[in-house]
Enzyme design. Structure first.
Site, PDB file in Angstrom:
ATOM      1  N   VAL A   1     -53.195  34.683  84.212  1.00 23.21           N
ATOM      2  CA  VAL A   1     -54.243  34.449  83.212  1.00 23.21           C
ATOM      3  C   VAL A   1     -55.375  33.652  83.859  1.00 23.21           C
ATOM      4  O   VAL A   1     -55.124  32.638  84.519  1.00 23.21           O
ATOM      5  CB  VAL A   1     -53.684  33.668  81.989  1.00 23.21           C
ATOM      6  CG1 VAL A   1     -54.802  33.283  81.031  1.00 23.21           C
ATOM      7  CG2 VAL A   1     -52.625  34.494  81.260  1.00 23.21           C
TER       8      VAL A   1
ATOM      9  N   ALA B   1     -56.586  28.792  85.975  1.00 21.44           N
ATOM     10  CA  ALA B   1     -55.750  30.003  85.922  1.00 21.44           C
ATOM     11  C   ALA B   1     -54.291  29.579  85.955  1.00 21.44           C
ATOM     12  O   ALA B   1     -53.977  28.414  86.227  1.00 21.44           O
ATOM     13  CB  ALA B   1     -56.042  30.911  87.106  1.00 21.44           C
ATOM     14  N   LYS B   2     -53.412  30.498  85.659  1.00 18.28           N
ATOM     15  CA  LYS B   2     -51.981  30.262  85.878  1.00 18.28           C
ATOM     16  C   LYS B   2     -51.290  31.597  85.960  1.00 18.28           C
ATOM     17  O   LYS B   2     -51.766  32.582  85.392  1.00 18.28           O
ATOM     18  CB  LYS B   2     -51.385  29.464  84.710  1.00 18.28           C
ATOM     19  CG  LYS B   2     -50.138  28.698  85.090  1.00 18.28           C
ATOM     20  CD  LYS B   2     -50.504  27.468  85.900  1.00 18.28           C
ATOM     21  CE  LYS B   2     -49.343  26.549  86.131  1.00 18.28           C
ATOM     22  NZ  LYS B   2     -49.835  25.214  86.489  1.00 18.28           N
ATOM     23  N   GLY B   3     -50.171  31.621  86.675  1.00 17.45           N
ATOM     24  CA  GLY B   3     -49.366  32.842  86.751  1.00 17.45           C
ATOM     25  C   GLY B   3     -47.912  32.487  86.552  1.00 17.45           C
ATOM     26  O   GLY B   3     -47.511  31.326  86.666  1.00 17.45           O
TER      27      GLY B   3
ATOM     28  N   ASP C   1     -45.987  26.028  91.631  1.00 18.35           N
ATOM     29  CA  ASP C   1     -45.715  25.351  90.354  1.00 18.35           C
ATOM     30  C   ASP C   1     -44.188  25.311  90.232  1.00 18.35           C
ATOM     31  O   ASP C   1     -43.476  25.483  91.234  1.00 18.35           O
ATOM     32  CB  ASP C   1     -46.390  26.113  89.199  1.00 18.35           C
ATOM     33  CG  ASP C   1     -46.472  25.279  87.919  1.00 18.35           C
ATOM     34  OD1 ASP C   1     -47.320  24.372  87.853  1.00 18.35           O
ATOM     35  OD2 ASP C   1     -45.665  25.493  86.996  1.00 18.35           O
TER      36      ASP C   1
END
Ligand code: GLU
Length: 419
Positions: free
Chosen positions: A63, A108-110, A149
């Site tokens: 995202v 952002a992050k995944g 992360d």
């Protein structure tokens, strides 16, 4: 919880945004509307060949919340509880975190729905290479730069960097941060988040006129953030009395020997049964009396249910989103000083920024330079949040949010709406 279902991380992120923007009367409703939603979201379902020849299907996300202040930045999480909503929340928090630290990035992050501990190293490598390929349409050194992360580490970043580079035909180290130093990673990146948490706990104690030496610390989570934060707190002279991991916690009111615990965890892969400590569960751990409580695991740990029983002077949020808005109010009423996540754990992305700059320039800084610059940026950000909180009479979390949201709003208004 009054029978109410627990709010998702994204609902919490939106509630925090709404509360902050409700105090910012100068913001136009159009700007608020724009900042409230993620810019783009990708869902990928992809096959991975297991060691026994079976094919398993996995689901992953990436995202991009905002590209207003620059390329998007944020980690990749491997965890069985990953959802699109959680990824959205984490991406939004990255936007505010980068803006608060004045880094030229959006958020952002995944994530991939997987328990990485159940896979062999070869399965994990294949999963990572396929996921990296699937999200490569949204990733690049100028566009979107992932990092570690929960559940990912420098090795996973090395595989992502290699996969992207293989597709390009040349090495692109700036496509990820948190890579091993041997392939263009930065000195100090591995320790950066935990070190930053220690700087923030230290500044908070200083503000409250308390000394680190002789203070007590409790740490939830013993991964890349918790273990390193515990180590630095110990080195600074604090007594770390309890820590936990996914299996449970350990407690010794006289203080745990953190360096020996780290050696023990390297061998046994858990803090459980560490000699000379009592067993304690996660609920009890969070409610221990202590000077500094460091939640460094997952979101939603401190809720309206346990907040009345939290007995720390400083809550230093190593995790993203560990405290719900209802819990915030209770902690505030009880006089707990909160160092909010977007400030407290920003050491990771700050040194990620240093790493990205070094990778782009192919010019590397010394460990000393990295740590000095990190300390300077974090202490400056801490003081800005404190000043904003005093000037506007806002809780520290809302002060951090309004500073960050203002910066994104300013950039947005300068750039204007396209077309
Ligand atoms: N995953 C970390 C965070 O939540 C680091 C992100 C990064 O370095 O890009 O801040």
């Amino acid at each position: 919880m009054n029978g109410q279902p627990r709010r998702s991380a994204y609902e919490v992120a939106l509630a925090q945004f709404d509360e902050a923007t409700s105090q910012m009367s100068h913001l136009s409703p159009n700007t608020i509307k724009f900042m409230r939603v993620p810019k783009r979201e990708l869902t990928v379902n992809f096959p991975v060949e297991m060691d026994d020849g079976r094919i398993e299907m996995y689901t992953g996300y990436r995202v991009h919340h905002s590209t207003v202040r620059g390329p998007t930045k944020g980690g990749i999480r491997y965890h069985p509880a990953v959802t699109l909503d959680e990824t959205r929340a984490l991406a939004m928090w990255m936007t505010w975190k980068c803006a608060l630290m004045n880094l030229p990035y959006g958020g952002a992050k995944g994530g991939v729905i997987v328990d990485p501990r159940q896979l062999s190293e070869r399965e994990l490598r294949r999963l990572t290479r396929r996921y990296a390929t699937e999200i490569s349409i949204m990733m690049g050194p100028e566009g979107d730069i992932p990092a570690p992360d929960v559940g990912t580490n420098p090795q996973v970043m090395a595989w992502i960097m290699d996969t992207y580079s293989m597709h390009r035909g040349y090495s692109v180290p700036a496509v990820v941060t948190g890579k091993p130093i041997q392939i263009g990673g930065s000195q100090g990146r591995f320790e950066a988040t935990g070190m930053g948490v220690m700087f923030m706990a230290r500044e908070a104690l200083k503000h409250l006129r308390l000394r680190v030496e002789g203070s007590t610390a409790v740490v939830q989570g013993f991964g890349n953030v918790g273990a390193i934060a515990a180590r630095y707190m110990h080195m600074m002279g604090a007594k770390v009395v309890a820590v936990s991991d996914v299996n449970g916690g350990i407690y010794n009111p006289k203080g745990l020997d953190i360096p020996s615990l780290q050696t023990y965890v390297r061998e046994t892969r858990t803090v459980m049964d560490f000699p000379g400590a009592d067993k304690i569960n996660n609920t009890e751990l969070l409610e221990l009396p202590c000077t500094v409580l460091i939640p460094a695991a997952l979101e939603g740990q401190i809720t309206e249910e346990n907040a009345p029983k939290i007995r720390c002077k400083v809550l230093a949020e190593g995790a993203n989103g560990p405290t719900t808005p209802d819990a915030d109010k209770i902690l505030m009423d009880n006089g707990t000083f909160i160092v909010p996540d977007i400030l407290c754990n920003a050491g990771g992305v700050t040194v990620s920024y240093f790493e990205w700059v070094q990778s782009l320039q192919a010019f590397f800084w010394s460990e000393d330079d990295v740590k000095r610059q990190l300390e300077r940026l974090m202490v400056d950000a801490f003081n800005s949040v404190l000043n904003e909180s005093r000037e506007k009479g806002l809780p520290t979390r809302m002060a951090a949010y309004t500073l960050a949201i203002n910066r994104v709003a300013e950039a947005l208004e300068l750039r204007g709406v396209y077309p």
